[in-house]
Design a protein around this motif. Structure first.
Motif, PDB file in Angstrom:
ATOM      1  N   ALA A  70      43.780  38.076  42.075  1.00  0.00           N
ATOM      2  CA  ALA A  70      42.750  38.974  42.616  1.00  0.00           C
ATOM      3  C   ALA A  70      41.373  38.547  42.126  1.00  0.00           C
ATOM      4  N   HIS A  71      41.291  38.148  40.858  1.00  0.00           N
ATOM      5  CA  HIS A  71      40.012  37.727  40.296  1.00  0.00           C
ATOM      6  C   HIS A  71      39.512  36.457  40.965  1.00  0.00           C
TER       7      HIS A  71
ATOM      8  N   GLU B 168      53.638  47.122  34.686  1.00  0.00           N
ATOM      9  CA  GLU B 168      54.270  46.145  33.811  1.00  0.00           C
ATOM     10  C   GLU B 168      53.364  45.777  32.650  1.00  0.00           C
ATOM     11  N   ARG B 169      52.072  45.637  32.942  1.00  0.00           N
ATOM     12  CA  ARG B 169      51.152  45.209  31.889  1.00  0.00           C
ATOM     13  C   ARG B 169      50.920  46.318  30.883  1.00  0.00           C
TER      14      ARG B 169
ATOM     15  N   ARG C 298      39.823  39.874  26.585  1.00  0.00           N
ATOM     16  CA  ARG C 298      38.578  40.228  27.259  1.00  0.00           C
ATOM     17  C   ARG C 298      38.508  39.556  28.623  1.00  0.00           C
ATOM     18  N   ASP C 299      38.879  38.270  28.686  1.00  0.00           N
ATOM     19  CA  ASP C 299      38.885  37.580  29.980  1.00  0.00           C
ATOM     20  C   ASP C 299      39.893  38.213  30.921  1.00  0.00           C
ATOM     21  N   GLU C 300      41.057  38.559  30.355  1.00  0.00           N
ATOM     22  CA  GLU C 300      42.081  39.155  31.204  1.00  0.00           C
ATOM     23  C   GLU C 300      41.630  40.498  31.747  1.00  0.00           C
TER      24      GLU C 300
ATOM     25  N   GLN D 234      50.256  44.657  49.415  1.00  0.00           N
ATOM     26  CA  GLN D 234      49.551  44.066  48.267  1.00  0.00           C
ATOM     27  C   GLN D 234      49.321  45.109  47.184  1.00  0.00           C
TER      28      GLN D 234
ATOM     29  N   GLU E 247      52.443  45.702  45.048  1.00  0.00           N
ATOM     30  CA  GLU E 247      52.604  44.678  44.018  1.00  0.00           C
ATOM     31  C   GLU E 247      51.591  44.856  42.895  1.00  0.00           C
TER      32      GLU E 247
ATOM     33  N   ARG F  60      38.775  41.208  32.814  1.00  0.00           N
ATOM     34  CA  ARG F  60      37.998  40.970  34.035  1.00  0.00           C
ATOM     35  C   ARG F  60      38.932  40.838  35.226  1.00  0.00           C
ATOM     36  N   ALA F  61      40.075  40.164  34.997  1.00  0.00           N
ATOM     37  CA  ALA F  61      41.034  39.989  36.094  1.00  0.00           C
ATOM     38  C   ALA F  61      41.578  41.342  36.541  1.00  0.00           C
ATOM     39  N   TRP F  62      41.897  42.213  35.565  1.00  0.00           N
ATOM     40  CA  TRP F  62      42.436  43.520  35.946  1.00  0.00           C
ATOM     41  C   TRP F  62      41.382  44.359  36.647  1.00  0.00           C
TER      42      TRP F  62
ATOM     43  N   SER G 190      52.410  45.407  38.962  1.00  0.00           N
ATOM     44  CA  SER G 190      51.868  44.560  37.891  1.00  0.00           C
ATOM     45  C   SER G 190      51.148  45.397  36.847  1.00  0.00           C
TER      46      SER G 190
ATOM     47  N   ALA H  16      39.088  43.160  38.565  1.00  0.00           N
ATOM     48  CA  ALA H  16      39.023  42.630  39.938  1.00  0.00           C
ATOM     49  C   ALA H  16      40.189  43.172  40.764  1.00  0.00           C
ATOM     50  N   LEU H  17      41.377  43.262  40.148  1.00  0.00           N
ATOM     51  CA  LEU H  17      42.535  43.781  40.885  1.00  0.00           C
ATOM     52  C   LEU H  17      42.342  45.239  41.255  1.00  0.00           C
TER      53      LEU H  17
ATOM     54  N   TRP I 198      45.086  37.727  38.024  1.00  0.00           N
ATOM     55  CA  TRP I 198      44.226  36.550  38.092  1.00  0.00           C
ATOM     56  C   TRP I 198      43.978  36.112  39.526  1.00  0.00           C
TER      57      TRP I 198
ATOM     58  N   SER J 266      52.841  39.503  36.438  1.00  0.00           N
ATOM     59  CA  SER J 266      51.856  40.564  36.637  1.00  0.00           C
ATOM     60  C   SER J 266      50.462  40.034  36.302  1.00  0.00           C
TER      61      SER J 266
END
Lengths: 353, 343
Positions: B112-113, A260-261, A159-161, A250, A253, A163-165, A257, A167-168, B110, B105
């Motif tokens: 970006a976050h 890959e994920r 769930r935390d991850e 950017q 990349e 949020r990172a995706w 990612s 944001a990306l 992270w 990846s």
């Protein structure tokens, strides 16, 4: 001191009439099924798009919500795209328009402490901003999202991850999408002075971006881009200076990612069921594959798993959204394009036939 | 033609030092920390107040010979590539070498976050909160710039962040000043009291709102860090430098309005410890010192760079002209002189 007589007689030749206030037109006719107001989809007769794709919006935000509703499994939804962005709530599409019964239920759910529901239930519009869509979906499906702390992901770390995706995707990928969309040609661009702040979607032909549209490059890029006139120059700030190469590198990349994920999973981050991250990823991938220009689009087409994933999600899950599209909406859409709808709240309300 | 390539040293142009922190800008600070890890002793930091020199219009940017690289992630990628191409000169260039492809990846996501969300918190602490802006950031920034620019450049920097912070709900709109309209000059000033309370109430409400927005973000990093020394286990990575630089910028400056600083110190000791650990390892007493210079101010920076090409930070290659070229030049100047003379 009272008005002197001669002046009073003069004034009597110019009487002041006061008219009663004009109340809005009587009750807009109820929408019979829940309707989502979206930005128009790509309307090109030469493209061989299937009938499902014709209802997928060209704006990332609207498409994200369409995908979210479809992935949650709701089928009975209409879409319409004849309302301009300025006529929607908060100036941003998508909006959700509900029939009276559903609207009353949703209002009761959102304001549980309100004891006396509004007596003039006839007057409630039933139009909701996009952020209330999850509450409505939960209510319709009878699902209590407060009970699921993981929000559909397999564990807290996922769930935390997510949020990172998010944001990306909403950062670099969105920026790359914005700079690669076909833009209105402006004088500044022709002179080679770089990009001015772009409009949110290619189909809303606004010459001045409204202050409420948040998808401009200034909100998406981090650090915020410098003005065209530069920070240290004497001229006031104007436009945005964007280095295409930097954003594209950017973005390359970021897509690598993302690919890959995803790997060979069915849903992102190995979830067993579709999650909001999947809806967002689908929206971005679809918009890039359909609308973006070459260097941005080719990056996604290089990643076979992303293309296959987008195709699979589109054909199996999103396919049936908006199937119940009435002919009325389509002809209205055609007329609206002809007439150029006046952007006003009342206008938007009146169109909810 | 002989090309005389100058011995290329890595030069990093960053925002200058303020409040005992190597740079007040989070991106510049994380770039400094990363280079100190990757290529210690082989780079120099140039404190620059002119972001228009950069190809992207923003600092930091890196100059290495003829290469110009802007933005933190591009700098990381470039230096990592240096380790591959010139492995003998820059052996530890790729700090993230120990990460697998899957972890890399995740690191990108992270990063970006961190840049988006934690960066918003830092920007709101520095620029959005009215007290911090007037009491700390504005005087600090004004001291860095030369004379005409110190009056308008800090405001421009602040305005650049405004749309972003407004979108995130972290922009503090100043409470409206209510003017008391007195009916007669003799009316008592009893009504002033409630308006002061109203302003205080608004300020407290804004602070609460910021804390509410900051907590979920800081919770995520706290969980990600857990009990480890660094984010990816025992070895430091570029993500640690990015996170630590922003935590340092939330902790160290002497904020007049220390809401987020207090929140960090009371509720997130592991994040504070992580930032101190990174700072100790990278900038501590046993680390090689960083060469710092300042960039000369130029009056030409007042003119927007798009219209006139200004002096680029890349040194030009000096080419020796051959005899034939010198002859052609002389003939050309002779022709121009003839034209002007005949007028």
């Amino acid at each position: 001191m009272p008005v002197p007589n001669p002046i009073a007689t003069l004034f009597s030749y110019f009487p002041l009439h006061t008219f009663p206030p004009i109340t809005p037109q009587a009750v807009a006719r109820d929408a019979s099924t829940p309707t989502l107001w979206i930005a128009p989809p790509l309307s090109s007769p030469t493209l061989s798009v299937s009938s499902e794709d014709r209802v997928l919006s060209s704006d990332v935000e609207c498409l994200k919500w369409q995908a979210y509703i479809a992935l949650r499994g709701l089928k009975n939804l209409k879409v319409r795209w004849d309302v301009a962005a300025e006529g929607s709530l908060e100036g941003r599409l998508p909006n959700l328009h509900l029939p009276k019964a559903d609207a009353a239920k949703l209002n009761a759910d959102l304001n549980p402490t309100e004891e006396n529901p509004k007596a003039d239930a006839e007057e409630t519009l039933g139009l909701y901003a996009a952020r209330l869509i999850p509450s409505w979906v939960d209510l319709t499906l009878g699902f209590d999202s407060a009970s699921d702390a993981l929000e559909g992901y397999k564990d807290v770390a996922s769930r935390d991850e997510s949020r990172a995706w998010v944001a990306l995707l909403e950062g670099v990928v969105h920026a790359a999408l914005l700079i690669s969309l076909p833009q209105q040609v402006t004088l500044a661009q022709l002179l080679g002075l770089g990009y001015s702040s772009s409009s949110p979607s290619p189909s809303t032909a606004t010459s001045k971006p409204s202050s409420q549209t948040s998808s401009t490059l200034q909100t998406v890029l981090s650090p915020p881009p410098a003005p065209l006139t530069g920070f240290t120059s004497l001229l006031p700030s104007f436009g945005t200076r964007v280095s295409r190469t930097s954003v594209i590198s950017q973005y390359v990349e970021a897509i690598a990612s993302l690919s890959e994920r995803l790997g060979t999973d069915q849903w992102f981050l190995g979830s067993s069921q579709p999650t909001p991250l999947d809806a967002l990823a689908f929206a971005y991938l679809h918009c890039i594959l359909v609308h973006a220009k070459e260097p941005v689009r080719v990056e996604v087409t290089k990643r076979v798993n992303l293309v296959a994933w987008e195709w699979r999600v589109r054909s199996t899950n999103i396919g049936y959204i908006g199937f119940a599209l009435s002919v009325m909406t389509q002809t209205l859409g055609f007329l609206a394009v002809q007439q150029k709808l006046k952007p006003s709240y009342q206008e938007g309300r009146r169109l909810a036939y | 033609m002989a090309h005389n390539l100058p011995a290329s040293e890595i030069k990093l142009y960053v925002w200058p030092k303020l409040w005992d922190i190597p740079s007040f800008d989070p991106y510049s600070l994380s770039a400094i920390l990363y280079l100190q890890l990757a290529v210690p002793g082989k780079f120099s930091v140039i404190e620059c107040t002119d972001p228009d020199l950069s190809p992207s219009g923003q600092l930091p940017f890196l100059v290495h010979g003829q290469e110009l690289v802007a933005s933190f992630s591009s700098i990381v990628k470039y230096v990592a590539n240096l380790a591959k191409t010139e492995g003998s000169t820059y052996p530890s260039g790729d700090v993230d070498e120990f990460l697998s492809t899957a972890k890399r990846s995740q690191r990108n996501a992270w990063l970006a976050h961190v840049e988006a969300n934690l960066g918003n918190l830092v920007a709101s602490a520095l620029y959005a909160t009215q007290e911090n802006w007037e009491g700390l950031t504005l005087p600090g920034l004004a001291s860095l710039f030369p004379l005409p620019q110190r009056y308008f450049v800090p405001q421009k920097l602040r305005e650049a962040y405004q749309p972003r912070l407004e979108g995130a709900g972290l922009w503090a709109h100043p409470p409206p000043d209510e003017e008391e309209k007195k009916k007669t000059p003799f009316e008592k000033e009893l009504r002033k009291k409630p308006t002061i309370d109203k302003r205080k109430f608004l300020l407290v409400f804004q602070r609460e709102k910021f804390v509410e927005k900051a907590k979920p973000i800081l919770d995520i990093y706290s969980r990600l860090l857990a009990e480890n020394t660094f984010l990816f286990g025992d070895q430091i990575s570029s993500l640690d430098t990015a996170l630590a630089s922003r935590i340092i910028l939330l902790l160290n400056p002497p904020y007049p309005e220390p809401t987020i600083k207090d929140l960090l110190t009371t509720s997130y000791p592991n994040l504070v410890a992580h930032a101190q650990h990174v700072q100790e390892q990278v900038l501590g007493s046993n680390a090689p010192s960083i060469k710092t210079e300042s960039h000369r101010h130029s009056v030409w920076s007042l003119i927007p760079s798009g219209i006139f090409s200004r002096k680029s930070p890349i040194p030009k290659l000096t080419l020796e002209k051959t005899d034939e070229e010198r002859h052609v030049d002389r003939m050309r100047w002779g022709f121009v002189g003839l034209v002007i003379g005949s007028l």
